[in-house]
Write a protein that holds these residues in place. Structure first.
Motif, mmCIF file in Angstrom:
data_model
loop_
_atom_site.group_PDB
_atom_site.id
_atom_site.type_symbol
_atom_site.label_atom_id
_atom_site.label_comp_id
_atom_site.label_asym_id
_atom_site.label_seq_id
_atom_site.Cartn_x
_atom_site.Cartn_y
_atom_site.Cartn_z
ATOM 1 N N LEU A 22 -71.020 -53.692 -137.709
ATOM 2 C CA LEU A 22 -71.190 -55.148 -137.764
ATOM 3 C C LEU A 22 -69.853 -55.840 -138.000
ATOM 4 N N LEU A 23 -69.101 -55.371 -138.987
ATOM 5 C CA LEU A 23 -67.826 -56.018 -139.318
ATOM 6 C C LEU A 23 -66.840 -55.952 -138.158
ATOM 7 N N ALA A 24 -66.807 -54.812 -137.460
ATOM 8 C CA ALA A 24 -65.877 -54.670 -136.343
ATOM 9 C C ALA A 24 -66.233 -55.617 -135.208
ATOM 10 N N ASN A 25 -67.527 -55.768 -134.931
ATOM 11 C CA ASN A 25 -67.934 -56.651 -133.833
ATOM 12 C C ASN A 25 -67.756 -58.120 -134.185
ATOM 13 N N ILE A 26 -67.883 -58.469 -135.459
ATOM 14 C CA ILE A 26 -67.539 -59.829 -135.875
ATOM 15 C C ILE A 26 -66.025 -60.022 -135.788
ATOM 16 N N GLY A 27 -65.299 -59.007 -136.217
ATOM 17 C CA GLY A 27 -63.838 -59.105 -136.213
ATOM 18 C C GLY A 27 -63.256 -59.313 -134.831
ATOM 19 N N ARG A 72 -57.195 -55.794 -126.650
ATOM 20 C CA ARG A 72 -57.796 -54.752 -125.820
ATOM 21 C C ARG A 72 -57.857 -53.422 -126.577
ATOM 22 N N THR A 73 -56.811 -53.136 -127.325
ATOM 23 C CA THR A 73 -56.761 -51.877 -128.071
ATOM 24 C C THR A 73 -57.873 -51.806 -129.113
ATOM 25 N N LEU A 74 -58.229 -52.951 -129.699
ATOM 26 C CA LEU A 74 -59.289 -52.973 -130.702
ATOM 27 C C LEU A 74 -60.632 -52.519 -130.128
ATOM 28 N N THR A 75 -60.795 -52.645 -128.823
ATOM 29 C CA THR A 75 -62.039 -52.177 -128.201
ATOM 30 C C THR A 75 -62.246 -50.690 -128.453
ATOM 31 N N PHE A 76 -61.151 -49.921 -128.476
ATOM 32 C CA PHE A 76 -61.266 -48.478 -128.735
ATOM 33 C C PHE A 76 -61.692 -48.215 -130.180
ATOM 34 N N ILE A 139 -73.825 -58.227 -132.047
ATOM 35 C CA ILE A 139 -73.875 -58.501 -133.489
ATOM 36 C C ILE A 139 -75.321 -58.507 -133.973
ATOM 37 N N MET A 140 -76.211 -59.088 -133.193
ATOM 38 C CA MET A 140 -77.617 -59.126 -133.586
ATOM 39 C C MET A 140 -78.224 -57.724 -133.642
ATOM 40 N N VAL A 141 -77.844 -56.856 -132.709
ATOM 41 C CA VAL A 141 -78.345 -55.478 -132.743
ATOM 42 C C VAL A 141 -77.773 -54.745 -133.958
ATOM 43 N N CYS A 142 -76.518 -55.029 -134.301
ATOM 44 C CA CYS A 142 -75.928 -54.444 -135.512
ATOM 45 C C CYS A 142 -76.731 -54.836 -136.745
ATOM 46 N N VAL A 143 -77.164 -56.092 -136.810
ATOM 47 C CA VAL A 143 -77.977 -56.547 -137.942
ATOM 48 C C VAL A 143 -79.329 -55.843 -137.930
ATOM 49 N N ALA A 144 -79.905 -55.642 -136.750
ATOM 50 C CA ALA A 144 -81.174 -54.925 -136.648
ATOM 51 C C ALA A 144 -81.032 -53.501 -137.182
ATOM 52 N N LEU A 145 -79.899 -52.874 -136.922
ATOM 53 C CA LEU A 145 -79.657 -51.527 -137.439
ATOM 54 C C LEU A 145 -79.586 -51.548 -138.968
ATOM 55 N N LEU A 146 -78.880 -52.511 -139.526
ATOM 56 C CA LEU A 146 -78.800 -52.615 -140.984
ATOM 57 C C LEU A 146 -80.177 -52.869 -141.593
ATOM 58 N N GLY A 271 -67.709 -68.615 -137.738
ATOM 59 C CA GLY A 271 -69.004 -69.160 -138.127
ATOM 60 C C GLY A 271 -70.080 -68.871 -137.095
ATOM 61 N N ALA A 272 -69.716 -68.905 -135.817
ATOM 62 C CA ALA A 272 -70.685 -68.599 -134.758
ATOM 63 C C ALA A 272 -71.162 -67.150 -134.861
ATOM 64 N N ALA A 273 -70.241 -66.237 -135.146
ATOM 65 C CA ALA A 273 -70.615 -64.827 -135.309
ATOM 66 C C ALA A 273 -71.532 -64.646 -136.514
#
Length: 310
Positions: A22-27, A72-76, A139-146, A271-273
């Motif tokens: 979740l944090l990485a996808n918000i980041g 782009r590197t952060l995608t990895f 991000i929403m799927v990450c929240v569903a996992l949590l 805030g949108a994330a």
């Protein structure tokens, strides 16, 4: 060490890896905003290479190339976290967590491809919007996992709060989409030569604001119904999301009247994330959940308490 033993050990890390997802996808939403706001959207002018001669940024591309290549590197990093989370869910033999982490993992390369298309189309604002909205969905799927891993016991909410929760989610998606339209009409294109969507920024900003008012109204209604019905968890989640909406709305108006300073725009993207995460939490809060099943998969006890409430 054999594969099963490795997966079993990795299962201990399922919860922190889900949080990291979740944090990485918000980041990366925030770093993506930084790319656009610094005019570095075409810092690497092609894709999948950074330039025709190289996969990495080089001196001729300047600071904009460094910023775009860094994003782009952060995608990895996101991909690595997603893969580890998926393997941890496999090791925990948690079937629903495995499915959710797989969806997150598949979303990362899809996001990279859409990001590449935005570069190849010189940051077409409609494609950029799709790039952003996919991040909101991940991000929403990450929240569903949590929520699947650690969440209080609850039954299915009655019809009224359930309908209000799903209406709030739908209104939230409209707000997020219209936010991308406002961005596509505004000055922060990501590159000086990138196209705009041709809509009047003032008009579309007011349409966006109306959608925000509807969202806030639905959230207030849901909060009152939850409080009245004694749905404590739903009321808690909805109250927190209402705070995010009010702060986000205030920030939106301030940045509008100050002619979109980049610092405030970046905060608005954060805030949108957070809003996307909150909307998912609201929708999940009206669905049933049993914590005693969290450490079970197919009726078998989990080997570790990685998914069990303390």
């Amino acid at each position: 060490m054999d594969t099963n033993a490795l997966l079993t050990r990795l299962a201990r890390w399922l919860w922190p890896l889900a949080v990291a997802n979740l944090l990485a996808n918000i980041g990366i939403v925030v770093t993506g905003a930084a790319v656009r706001l610094t005019g570095s959207g075409l810092g690497c002018p092609t894709w999948p290479r950074c330039s025709d001669e190289s996969y990495v940024a080089h001196g001729e591309l300047g600071i904009h190339g460094v910023i775009e290549f860094g994003n782009r590197t952060l995608t990895f990093v996101l991909a690595a976290v997603a893969v580890l989370c998926f393997l941890a869910a496999l090791g925990a033999r948690h079937r629903r967590a495995t499915r959710l982490s797989l969806v997150i993992g598949l979303g990362i390369p899809l996001q990279a491809v859409i990001g590449g298309i935005t570069v190849l189309t010189d940051l077409n604002p409609w494609i950029v919007a799709g790039h952003f909205l996919l991040s909101m969905a991940i991000i929403m799927v990450c929240v569903a996992l949590l929520d699947e891993l650690r969440s209080p016991d609850r039954g299915a909410a009655p019809p009224l709060p359930r309908a209000l929760a799903w209406a709030t989610l739908a209104a939230g998606w409209v707000v997020l989409y219209l936010g991308t339209v406002v961005t596509g009409a505004g000055p922060h294109a990501g590159d000086t030569d990138s196209p705009r969507n041709g809509l009047d920024p003032s008009t579309i900003s007011h349409v966006h604001a109306i959608a925000v008012y509807v969202l806030v109204g639905l959230t207030v209604a849901l909060l009152l119904v939850a409080l009245r019905g004694g749905h404590r968890w739903l009321a808690t989640v909805t109250g927190l999301v209402l705070v995010i909406e009010l702060l986000q709305g205030l920030l939106g108006w301030v940045q509008y009247w100050l002619d979109l300073p980049v610092g405030l725009v970046a905060l608005h993207m954060l805030g949108a994330a957070l809003l996307a995460a909150g909307l998912a939490r609201i929708a999940l809060a009206v669905l049933p959940h049993r914590a005693r099943h969290e450490a079970q998969a197919g009726g078998e006890p989990q080997p570790h308490a990685a998914t069990r409430l303390p």
